[in-house]
Design an enzyme around this catalytic site. Structure first.
Site, short mmCIF file in Angstrom:
data_model
loop_
_atom_site.label_atom_id
_atom_site.label_comp_id
_atom_site.label_asym_id
_atom_site.label_seq_id
_atom_site.Cartn_x
_atom_site.Cartn_y
_atom_site.Cartn_z
CE LYS A 181 6.90 8.35 81.39
NZ LYS A 181 6.80 7.18 82.28
N GLY A 234 8.72 0.35 73.82
CA GLY A 234 7.69 -0.11 74.76
C GLY A 234 6.63 -0.91 74.04
N GLY A 239 2.81 2.89 72.03
CA GLY A 239 3.49 3.32 70.80
C GLY A 239 2.53 3.96 69.81
CD GLU A 256 12.41 -2.44 70.11
OE1 GLU A 256 11.38 -3.14 69.97
OE2 GLU A 256 13.22 -2.59 71.04
CB CYS A 290 11.94 -5.96 72.24
SG CYS A 290 13.64 -5.40 72.19
CD GLU A 389 6.51 -8.14 72.82
OE1 GLU A 389 5.83 -7.13 73.09
OE2 GLU A 389 7.69 -8.08 72.46
#
Ligand code: NAD
Length: 496
Positions: A181, A234, A239, A256, A290, A389
Site C-alpha cells: 500500500k 511513515g 504508526g 520505522e 527519516c 521531527e
C-alpha cells in the site's frame, strides 16, 4: 474533472493484473514542482484490500510459489533485480514526477534496488535450520524457519520504491507473499514496479498493490485476518494506529517512524569533512528523510566557525526544477508537508531561535512548493524545533561543552533513529557511539546505508530492523520439530 479525464489511469495490481478499483473512483496525483496533476490513481477501499489479500493468501497456500525451492525463489529475485536496473530510468522518472526527487539522485537510488534484490536472492537458500542437542533421550530435535504468510507493506512518499524494497526483498526471500500500500501521494511507481514481477516470472498473487488512502484501504489490510505481518515506514501517528490494529490481531510489525537525529561535531574534527556531512545529513532530499541530522550539536569553541562555513556553503545551493541535473535542492513533496515545514519555521522564530539562513518559501519557483535551506542558531534542546521531527530542510544548531554534555543533549529526545560524531579522537568516537541511544551511529560520515547493514530505531523511532541478513527473520516463523528415535511414550497416569 474533464481535463483530468485525459490523464493516464493507474488501477490496483491484484493477482498479476492491473484492475480498476472496486469503487470506480480515481484521484489525481500531482507533480510537486509544476503543481499539475499528471495521472489518476485508483481509490481503493476494503473490497480491493480483501481481493488483494485473497490473491496473496491463495498464492501463499497453493500453486507454484510454495512449491518452489528457496534457490528457485532466489533465481526469480535475481531476474527481477536485473529488470529493476533495466527499467530504472522509467521508474525514477515516475518517482521524480510524483515526489520531486532530484533526477540526479533518483536514477542511482532506483538502480541500487537491484543490489537489494540480488543480496536477498542470495540469502533465500541460506536460511539454515538447527539441530538441537536436547536433554531428552531418544529424540531428534530441530528447528525449521517458515514464511509467516501474507505481509502488508505500507510506505510513505519520500522514497517510495526504496522503502518498499527494504521490506519486499527479505519478505520474498523468506517465501512470503505481499500486498503493498504505497502513499496516496506517490502510488504510480508501485504499480509499474509490480508489473516487473510478472515479467520476471513470479506467479500471480505473490506481489499485489492496492492504492488509495490509509484509513480506506490501508487499515483493512492491517485488520484482515489473513495478513500476518505489517511492515510500515511513515509518521508516528499512523504508526501507532497500525501498531494498535496489529496488536488486536496479534500480528507482528516492523515500524520505522522517523527521528530527530543529533549530528555531533567536536573541536578536533576535520571541519571540511564535517561541513559536507552536516549539509548532506539534513539538506539532501530537501530534508525529507527519516535519518536527517536535523540537530547539529557543535562544541562551543567552534560554534561560530562551523555556522559561518555552513552558511557560506549552503548559500550556493541551486534550488529549482528537479528534472535539471544541476539542481541541488528540489521542491517539497506534498502541500501538507510544505505547510508543516513553514509552520515549524514560524514556531522556531516564535521560540526565539535566530534564523541565520533561509527561513522563507520560494513562490517564484515552479508551483511555489519550495522551502529555502534554513539554519537556526540560538536553539536550546527544550524548544519544539529541537524536539519534533520537521521532515524538511531545517537545521537547528545547539552548542555543547564536552562529551557528557553532547551525549546528554543527543539523547534528550523521544526519538532514537540515528546520530553521528565527528572527531579525530578514537576515545571520543567510541565513548559517544556507546552512549548514544540510536539504531545507527556514524563516525566521521553521515547517511551511509546499505542492504548489508541493519537500519531501524530505538525509542519512538520504531520497532525492528530492516536491511542486513537478520532482517529476513522478521518474515519467518520458527518451528521446532521433535522426532522420536527411541522415545518410550510415557504413560501420563503413572507417576515417575
Ligand atoms: P503517514 O504516516 O500518514 O502515511 C504513511 C503511509 O501510511 C501512507 O501510505 C498512508 O496512506 C498510510 N496510512 C496512514 N494511516 C493509516 C492507517 N490508519 N492504516 C493503514 N495505513 C495508513 O505519513 P505522511 O502523511 O505521508 O507523512 C506524515 C509525517 O510522517 C511527515 O510529516 C513526516 O514527519 C513523517 N514521515 C516519516 C517518514 C519516515 O521515513 N519515517 C516518511 C514520510 C513521512
Amino acid at each position: 474533472m474533464s481535463n483530468l479525464d485525459s490523464l493516464p489511469k493507474y488501477g490496483q495490481y491484484i493477482n498479476g493484473a492491473e484492475v480498476p478499483p472496486a469503487s470506480g473512483e480515481y484521484f489525481p496525483t500531482e507533480n510537486p514542482y509544476s503543481g499539475e496533476a499528471w495521472a489518476l490513481i485508483g481509490r481503493g477501499g476494503k473490497a480491493d484490500a480483501d481481493a488483494a489479500v485473497a490473491a496473496a493468501h491463495a498464492a501463499f497456500e497453493q500453486g507454484e510459489w510454495p512449491s518452489l525451492t528457496a534457490s528457485q525463489r532466489g533465481k526469480l529475485m535475481r531476474k527481477l533485480a536485473d529488470l529493476i536496473v533495466a527499467n530504472a530510468e522509467h521508474l525514477a522518472e515516475i518517482e521524480r514526477r510524483d515526489n520531486g526527487k532530484l533526477a540526479a539522485e533518483v536514477v542511482a537510488q532506483v538502480k541500487y534496488l537491484g543490489d537489494y534484490f540480488h543480496y536477498y536472492a542470495g540469502l533465500a537458500d541460506k536460511i539454515e535450520s538447527h539441530v538441537i542437542p536436547t536433554d531428552k533421550k531418544g529424540v531428534f530435535c530441530y528447528t525449521k524457519y517458515e514464511a509467516k504468510g501474507v505481509v502488508v507493506i505500507i510506505t510513505p512518499w519520500n522514497s517510495p520504491l526504496t522503502l518498499t524494497s527494504w521490506k519486499l526483498a527479505p519478505a520474498l526471500a523468506a517465501g512470503c507473499t505481499v500486498v503493498i500500500k504505497p502513499s496516496e501521494f506517490t502510488s504510480a511507481s508501485a504499480i509499474e514496479f509490480a508489473k516487473l514481477f510478472a515479467q520476471a516470472g513470479f506467479p500471480p498473487g505473490v506481489v499485489n498493490v492496492v492504492t488509495g488512502f490509509g484509513h480506506e484501504v490501508g487499515a483493512p489490510l492491517v485488520e484482515h485476518p489473513d495478513t500476518a505481518h505489517i511492515g510500515f515506514t511513515g509518521g508516528e501517528i499512523a504508526g501507532q494506529k497500525i501498531y494498535e490494529a496489529a496488536a488486536r490481531g496479534l500480528k507482528t510489525v516492523t515500524l520505522e517512524l522517523g527521528g530527530k537525529s543529533p549530528n555531533i561535531v567536536f573541536d578536533d574534527a576535520d571541519l571540511d569533512q564535517a561541513v559536507k556531512g552536516i549539509v548532506s545529513g539534513v539538506f539532501a532530499a530537501s530534508g525529507q528523510t527519516c535519518q536527517a541530522g536535523s540537530r547539529l550539536l557543535v562544541q562551543e569553541s567552534i560554534h561560530d566557525e562551523v555556522v559561518r562555513r555552513l552558511v557560506e556553503f549552503v548559500s550556493t545551493a541551486k534550488i529549482g526544477d528537479p528534472s535539471q541535473l544541476d539542481t541541488q535542492v528540489g521542491p517539497i513533496a506534498t502541500r501538507p508537508q510544505f505547510d508543516k515545514i513553514m509552520s515549524y519555521i514560524q514556531i522556531a522564530k516564535d521560540e526565539g531561535a535566530k534564523c541565520v539562513l533561509g527561513g522563507k518559501s520560494r513562490p517564484d519557483l515552479g508551483a511555489g512548493q519550495f522551502v529555502e535551506p534554513t539554519i537556526f542558531t540560538g536553539v536550546n534542546n527544550k524548544m519544539r524545533i529541537a524536539q519534533e521531527e520537521v521532515f524538511g530542510p531545517v537545521l537547528c544548531v545547539i552548542p555543547f561543552k564536552d562529551e557528557e554534555d553532547a551525549v546528554r543533549i543527543g539523547n534528550d529526545v523521544l526519538y532514537g533513529l540515528a546520530g553521528a560524531v565527528w572527531t579525530k579522537s578514537l576515545h571520543r568516537a567510541m565513548y559517544v557511539t556507546d552512549k548514544l541511544k540510536a539504531g545507527t551511529v556514524w563516525v566521521n560520515n553521515y547517511r551511509a546505508t546499505s542492504f548489508t547493514s541493519p537500519f531501524g530505531g530505538y525509542k519512538r523511532s520504531g520497532i525492528g530492523r530492516e536491511s542486513g541478513a537478520d532482517a529476513i527473520k522478521e518474515y519467518l516463523e520458527t518451528k521446532c520439530v521433535w522426532i522420536s528415535t527411541d522415545l518410550d511414550v510415557p504413560n501420563p497416569f503413572i507417576r515417575r
